[in-house]
Scaffold this active site. Structure first.
Site, PDB file in Angstrom:
ATOM      1  N   LEU A  11      -4.131 -13.484  -0.576  1.00  0.00           N
ATOM      2  CA  LEU A  11      -4.982 -14.347  -1.404  1.00  0.00           C
ATOM      3  C   LEU A  11      -4.935 -14.034  -2.909  1.00  0.00           C
ATOM      4  CD1 LEU A  11      -7.117 -16.667  -1.400  1.00  0.00           C
ATOM      5  CD2 LEU A  11      -8.841 -14.867  -1.408  1.00  0.00           C
ATOM      6  N   ASN A  50      -9.835  -5.284   3.257  1.00  0.00           N
ATOM      7  CA  ASN A  50      -8.806  -5.927   2.403  1.00  0.00           C
ATOM      8  C   ASN A  50      -8.552  -5.152   1.115  1.00  0.00           C
ATOM      9  OD1 ASN A  50      -9.808  -8.092   4.188  1.00  0.00           O
ATOM     10  ND2 ASN A  50      -8.423  -9.370   2.971  1.00  0.00           N
ATOM     11  N   THR A  56      -6.347  -1.506  10.366  1.00  0.00           N
ATOM     12  CA  THR A  56      -7.128  -2.532   9.657  1.00  0.00           C
ATOM     13  C   THR A  56      -8.492  -2.766  10.313  1.00  0.00           C
ATOM     14  OG1 THR A  56      -7.151  -4.901   9.172  1.00  0.00           O
ATOM     15  CG2 THR A  56      -5.858  -4.245  11.049  1.00  0.00           C
ATOM     16  N   TYR A  63      -1.665 -10.928  14.608  1.00  0.00           N
ATOM     17  CA  TYR A  63      -1.573  -9.726  13.757  1.00  0.00           C
ATOM     18  C   TYR A  63      -2.590  -8.680  14.208  1.00  0.00           C
ATOM     19  CZ  TYR A  63      -2.747  -6.653   9.838  1.00  0.00           C
ATOM     20  OH  TYR A  63      -3.048  -5.554   9.078  1.00  0.00           O
ATOM     21  N   ASN A 108     -14.359 -16.009  -0.345  1.00  0.00           N
ATOM     22  CA  ASN A 108     -13.052 -16.327  -0.939  1.00  0.00           C
ATOM     23  C   ASN A 108     -13.192 -17.184  -2.192  1.00  0.00           C
ATOM     24  OD1 ASN A 108     -11.798 -14.944   1.126  1.00  0.00           O
ATOM     25  ND2 ASN A 108     -11.525 -16.765   2.396  1.00  0.00           N
ATOM     26  N   GLU A 117      -9.491  -5.630  10.841  1.00  0.00           N
ATOM     27  CA  GLU A 117      -9.376  -6.889  11.595  1.00  0.00           C
ATOM     28  C   GLU A 117      -9.368  -6.665  13.104  1.00  0.00           C
ATOM     29  OE1 GLU A 117      -6.754  -9.849  10.144  1.00  0.00           O
ATOM     30  OE2 GLU A 117      -7.058  -9.294   8.059  1.00  0.00           O
ATOM     31  N   ALA A 168       4.565  -2.201   8.993  1.00  0.00           N
ATOM     32  CA  ALA A 168       3.982  -3.242   9.837  1.00  0.00           C
ATOM     33  C   ALA A 168       4.364  -4.607   9.280  1.00  0.00           C
ATOM     34  CB  ALA A 168       2.449  -3.136   9.849  1.00  0.00           C
ATOM     35  N   ILE A 228       0.842  -1.205   0.000  1.00  0.00           N
ATOM     36  CA  ILE A 228       0.000   0.000   0.000  1.00  0.00           C
ATOM     37  C   ILE A 228       0.877   1.254   0.000  1.00  0.00           C
ATOM     38  CG2 ILE A 228      -1.918   1.210   1.112  1.00  0.00           C
ATOM     39  CD1 ILE A 228      -2.735  -1.452   2.386  1.00  0.00           C
ATOM     40  N   ILE A 269      11.665   1.388  12.204  1.00  0.00           N
ATOM     41  CA  ILE A 269      10.908   2.338  13.039  1.00  0.00           C
ATOM     42  C   ILE A 269      11.190   2.142  14.527  1.00  0.00           C
ATOM     43  CG2 ILE A 269       9.027   2.852  11.422  1.00  0.00           C
ATOM     44  CD1 ILE A 269       7.347   0.733  13.035  1.00  0.00           C
ATOM     45  N   GLY A 320      -8.437 -19.606  14.211  1.00  0.00           N
ATOM     46  CA  GLY A 320      -8.992 -18.292  14.564  1.00  0.00           C
ATOM     47  C   GLY A 320      -9.470 -17.493  13.364  1.00  0.00           C
ATOM     48  N   HIS A 321      -9.813 -18.192  12.274  1.00  0.00           N
ATOM     49  CA  HIS A 321     -10.155 -17.539  11.000  1.00  0.00           C
ATOM     50  C   HIS A 321     -11.441 -16.721  11.116  1.00  0.00           C
ATOM     51  CE1 HIS A 321     -10.373 -18.363   6.357  1.00  0.00           C
ATOM     52  NE2 HIS A 321     -10.227 -17.084   6.654  1.00  0.00           N
TER      53      HIS A 321
HETATM   54  P1  NAD Z   1       3.247  -4.933   3.414  1.00  0.00           P
HETATM   55  O1  NAD Z   1       3.574  -6.111   4.257  1.00  0.00           O
HETATM   56  O2  NAD Z   1       3.123  -5.109   1.931  1.00  0.00           O
HETATM   57  O3  NAD Z   1       4.359  -3.789   3.640  1.00  0.00           O
HETATM   58  C1  NAD Z   1       4.864  -3.472   4.909  1.00  0.00           C
HETATM   59  C2  NAD Z   1       6.127  -2.625   4.715  1.00  0.00           C
HETATM   60  O4  NAD Z   1       6.616  -2.256   6.017  1.00  0.00           O
HETATM   61  C3  NAD Z   1       7.266  -3.357   4.009  1.00  0.00           C
HETATM   62  O5  NAD Z   1       7.841  -2.539   3.018  1.00  0.00           O
HETATM   63  C4  NAD Z   1       8.270  -3.637   5.123  1.00  0.00           C
HETATM   64  O6  NAD Z   1       9.617  -3.677   4.683  1.00  0.00           O
HETATM   65  C5  NAD Z   1       8.017  -2.443   6.052  1.00  0.00           C
HETATM   66  N1  NAD Z   1       8.416  -2.718   7.445  1.00  0.00           N
HETATM   67  C6  NAD Z   1       8.117  -3.829   8.184  1.00  0.00           C
HETATM   68  N2  NAD Z   1       8.678  -3.732   9.411  1.00  0.00           N
HETATM   69  C7  NAD Z   1       9.296  -2.511   9.455  1.00  0.00           C
HETATM   70  C8  NAD Z   1      10.047  -1.832  10.460  1.00  0.00           C
HETATM   71  N3  NAD Z   1      10.250  -2.377  11.671  1.00  0.00           N
HETATM   72  N4  NAD Z   1      10.541  -0.611  10.171  1.00  0.00           N
HETATM   73  C9  NAD Z   1      10.362  -0.043   8.943  1.00  0.00           C
HETATM   74  N5  NAD Z   1       9.677  -0.656   7.947  1.00  0.00           N
HETATM   75  C10 NAD Z   1       9.143  -1.877   8.201  1.00  0.00           C
HETATM   76  O7  NAD Z   1       1.931  -4.308   4.027  1.00  0.00           O
HETATM   77  P2  NAD Z   1       0.710  -3.562   3.307  1.00  0.00           P
HETATM   78  O8  NAD Z   1      -0.266  -4.572   2.834  1.00  0.00           O
HETATM   79  O9  NAD Z   1       1.249  -2.552   2.372  1.00  0.00           O
HETATM   80  O10 NAD Z   1       0.050  -2.833   4.557  1.00  0.00           O
HETATM   81  C11 NAD Z   1       0.474  -1.527   4.950  1.00  0.00           C
HETATM   82  C12 NAD Z   1      -0.281  -1.131   6.202  1.00  0.00           C
HETATM   83  O11 NAD Z   1      -1.673  -1.122   5.935  1.00  0.00           O
HETATM   84  C13 NAD Z   1      -0.077  -2.063   7.392  1.00  0.00           C
HETATM   85  O12 NAD Z   1       0.029  -1.287   8.556  1.00  0.00           O
HETATM   86  C14 NAD Z   1      -1.331  -2.929   7.405  1.00  0.00           C
HETATM   87  O13 NAD Z   1      -1.637  -3.341   8.721  1.00  0.00           O
HETATM   88  C15 NAD Z   1      -2.354  -1.938   6.888  1.00  0.00           C
HETATM   89  N6  NAD Z   1      -3.497  -2.540   6.172  1.00  0.00           N
HETATM   90  C16 NAD Z   1      -3.297  -3.406   5.143  1.00  0.00           C
HETATM   91  C17 NAD Z   1      -4.388  -3.914   4.445  1.00  0.00           C
HETATM   92  C18 NAD Z   1      -4.228  -4.867   3.284  1.00  0.00           C
HETATM   93  O14 NAD Z   1      -5.223  -5.384   2.774  1.00  0.00           O
HETATM   94  N7  NAD Z   1      -3.023  -5.114   2.790  1.00  0.00           N
HETATM   95  C19 NAD Z   1      -5.683  -3.544   4.831  1.00  0.00           C
HETATM   96  C20 NAD Z   1      -5.849  -2.670   5.889  1.00  0.00           C
HETATM   97  C21 NAD Z   1      -4.755  -2.161   6.545  1.00  0.00           C
HETATM   98  O1  TDX Z   2      -3.783 -19.384   0.689  1.00  0.00           O
HETATM   99  C1  TDX Z   2      -4.752 -18.762   1.154  1.00  0.00           C
HETATM  100  N1  TDX Z   2      -5.998 -19.348   1.150  1.00  0.00           N
HETATM  101  C2  TDX Z   2      -7.101 -18.744   1.677  1.00  0.00           C
HETATM  102  O2  TDX Z   2      -8.190 -19.321   1.657  1.00  0.00           O
HETATM  103  C3  TDX Z   2      -4.637 -17.434   1.714  1.00  0.00           C
HETATM  104  C4  TDX Z   2      -3.298 -16.732   1.746  1.00  0.00           C
HETATM  105  C5  TDX Z   2      -5.765 -16.840   2.227  1.00  0.00           C
HETATM  106  N2  TDX Z   2      -6.962 -17.475   2.233  1.00  0.00           N
HETATM  107  C6  TDX Z   2      -8.150 -16.788   2.806  1.00  0.00           C
HETATM  108  C7  TDX Z   2      -7.963 -16.267   4.201  1.00  0.00           C
HETATM  109  C8  TDX Z   2      -8.851 -15.037   4.241  1.00  0.00           C
HETATM  110  O3  TDX Z   2     -10.183 -15.411   4.559  1.00  0.00           O
HETATM  111  O4  TDX Z   2      -8.393 -15.645   1.993  1.00  0.00           O
HETATM  112  C9  TDX Z   2      -8.825 -14.534   2.794  1.00  0.00           C
HETATM  113  C10 TDX Z   2      -7.860 -13.373   2.592  1.00  0.00           C
HETATM  114  O5  TDX Z   2      -6.614 -13.767   3.170  1.00  0.00           O
HETATM  115  P1  TDX Z   2      -5.346 -12.775   3.172  1.00  0.00           P
HETATM  116  O6  TDX Z   2      -5.082 -12.321   1.774  1.00  0.00           O
HETATM  117  O7  TDX Z   2      -4.251 -13.442   3.932  1.00  0.00           O
HETATM  118  O8  TDX Z   2      -5.937 -11.494   3.942  1.00  0.00           O
HETATM  119  P2  TDX Z   2      -6.577 -11.328   5.401  1.00  0.00           P
HETATM  120  O9  TDX Z   2      -6.168 -12.399   6.315  1.00  0.00           O
HETATM  121  O10 TDX Z   2      -8.057 -11.115   5.213  1.00  0.00           O
HETATM  122  O11 TDX Z   2      -5.859  -9.951   5.839  1.00  0.00           O
HETATM  123  C11 TDX Z   2      -5.670  -8.878   4.888  1.00  0.00           C
HETATM  124  O12 TDX Z   2      -6.639  -7.875   5.037  1.00  0.00           O
HETATM  125  C12 TDX Z   2      -6.566  -7.052   6.159  1.00  0.00           C
HETATM  126  C13 TDX Z   2      -4.276  -8.281   5.001  1.00  0.00           C
HETATM  127  O13 TDX Z   2      -3.308  -9.309   4.904  1.00  0.00           O
HETATM  128  C14 TDX Z   2      -4.113  -7.508   6.280  1.00  0.00           C
HETATM  129  O14 TDX Z   2      -2.849  -6.868   6.330  1.00  0.00           O
HETATM  130  C15 TDX Z   2      -5.180  -6.478   6.369  1.00  0.00           C
HETATM  131  O15 TDX Z   2      -5.104  -5.831   7.593  1.00  0.00           O
END
Ligand code: NAD
Ligand code: TDX
Length: 357
Positions: free
Chosen positions: A200, A189, A135, A160, A259, A137, A86, A13, A63, A294-295
């Site tokens: 996913l 998500n 998030t 998480y 899913n 979550e 994160a 993101i 950080i 814990g899904h």
């Molecule tokens: P990501 O895992 O793709 O990226 C996380 C980034 O943080 C990476 O570049 C990693 O190198 C960096 N990082 C990790 N630990 C660090 C540290 N100690 N110091 C400095 N940098 C560090 O995550 P994302 O999917 O881009 O999510 C970004 C944020 O948005 C997170 O806080 C996540 O909780 C939140 N979020 C994600 C989603 C989603 O669907 N992906 C949804 C809602 C909220």
């Molecule tokens: O192999 C898989 N099979 C499967 O069924 C994976 C990786 C996931 N899943 C399911 C689990 C979840 O119900 O798909 C759904 C989505 O899974 P993830 O992509 O791992 O996302 P989720 O656990 O929902 O969390 C995501 O959304 C909220 C992000 O990873 C988080 O960072 C964010 O906060």
């Protein structure tokens, strides 16, 4: 010129946010502080056009590193911090929770404390913002009806989400106790370009292309509320520019899907793109495996507050933006190959080994 510190900007993101925000705002500089875990990729910025690249600065670092943070805060007159950094993958938090406590809780606390010290002595107190990206979550799981609002009690299920909930509480406390002008967003998500293929959607795309099994946890009927990443970035800009300090804003796409529906749609899009004559080909790879402990069953966001107060709404329709996402992965196979390194292969082995249902 405005200068923002983005943490974790080399992840999914953060990358999209930096690219979008710098392109949209020609008077912005962004400093990206990222420790580059497996999820961070500095190459995501190699193709920035020159007028954008000159306003982008990368600082490798953690950080949790107080001295590094002090150096950045004292050198730069920051207009704000957008905190993405994160550990973000639920399954990894089940197999190794410690890094989640370190980065998400201790890291957020360290960043808040350094930020507070510098904010107190800055000339720019009024307009400064600390935007904490969290998030949905943290709210736990919904049953078959209802939505998460900003007043839903926290009830996290995984290490998480517990670590993100803890970080959110610290951010709120730093606003209430010390007056730090912090805002929190809780988003559903995301999907889109640059997402690491452990989540996913990119995992399924990648496995279809490699003719590998498509792992579905449990009965495949868990529901997520999907949001295109650019819509999330636009919501974050709205909160940064117009959000009220101390407030929380829920962000969601209003696109609830099981899913298994997502996986079916991806199979069909890819069969179509790859010119398969038999529409069922990719679906044959679907493999049900044992459930995630814990899904959470269902997430769904009530985004009424951000819509009414800040005028934000998602612009992208799910099925169209999902097709664009598939096309991005098809056009960027070298990006996918580069992140599927030794560490990635070890993770796949660890998470999916012995999980036949
Ligand atoms: P990501 O895992 O793709 O990226 C996380 C980034 O943080 C990476 O570049 C990693 O190198 C960096 N990082 C990790 N630990 C660090 C540290 N100690 N110091 C400095 N940098 C560090 O995550 P994302 O999917 O881009 O999510 C970004 C944020 O948005 C997170 O806080 C996540 O909780 C939140 N979020 C994600 C989603 C989603 O669907 N992906 C949804 C809602 C909220
Ligand atoms: O192999 C898989 N099979 C499967 O069924 C994976 C990786 C996931 N899943 C399911 C689990 C979840 O119900 O798909 C759904 C989505 O899974 P993830 O992509 O791992 O996302 P989720 O656990 O929902 O969390 C995501 O959304 C909220 C992000 O990873 C988080 O960072 C964010 O906060």
């Amino acid at each position: 010129m405005k200068t923002y510190l983005v943490t974790g900007g080399a992840g999914f993101i953060g990358t999209n946010f930096i690219r979008h925000a710098l392109t949209l705002n020609s008077d912005w500089r962004i400093i990206n502080l990222d420790v580059l875990t497996y999820a961070g990729n500095p190459a995501n910025f190699e193709d920035l056009p020159p007028d954008v690249a000159k306003r982008y600065v990368f600082i490798p670092g953690d950080i949790q590193d107080k001295h590094l943070l002090d150096g950045v805060f004292s050198k730069e007159d920051l207009d704000g911090v957008i905190h993405f950094a994160a550990e973000s993958h639920v399954d990894r938090s089940i197999l190794g929770p410690e890094a989640f406590v370190q980065t998400n809780v201790v890291g957020t606390f360290t960043l808040l404390q350094r930020c507070l010290e510098h904010w107190k002595s800055s000339n720019n107190k009024e307009d400064f913002r600390f935007l904490h990206v969290s998030t949905d979550e943290v709210y736990g799981s919904l049953g078959s009806d209802g939505y998460f609002t900003e007043n839903t009690p926290y009830d996290p299920s995984s290490p998480y989400s517990a670590s993100k909930a803890s970080a959110d509480h610290f951010v709120k406390a730093y606003h209430r106790t010390f007056g730090l002008p912090a805002v929190i967003t809780n988003c559903s998500n995301n999907y889109g370009p640059y997402q690491f293929p452990e989540k996913l959607i990119p995992l399924i795309i990648s496995n279809i292309l490699a003719h590998k099994p498509l792992p579905i946890y449990g009965d495949g009927k868990n529901v997520r509320d999907w949001l295109y990443v650019i819509d999330h970035c636009e919501a974050l800009l709205a909160v940064l520019n117009k959000g009220k300090p101390g407030e929380t804003y829920n962000i969601g796409g209003g696109a609830e899907r099981e899913n298994i529906q997502i996986v079916h749609t991806l199979c069909d899009i890819l069969d179509n793109r790859l010119g398969s004559t038999d529409n069922g080909t990719s679906r044959e790879l679907i493999t049900y495996i044992s459930d995630r402990p814990g899904h959470d069953r269902r997430y769904a966001i009530d985004a009424g507050k951000i819509k009414q107060e800040l005028g934000w709404s998602p612009r992208y329709r799910f099925e169209e933006a999902l097709e664009d996402t598939v096309d991005w992965y098809l056009q960027n196979t070298s990006w996918v190959d580069s992140v599927q390194s030794g560490e990635y292969l070890k993770w796949i082995e660890k998470n999916y080994h012995d999980r036949q249902s």
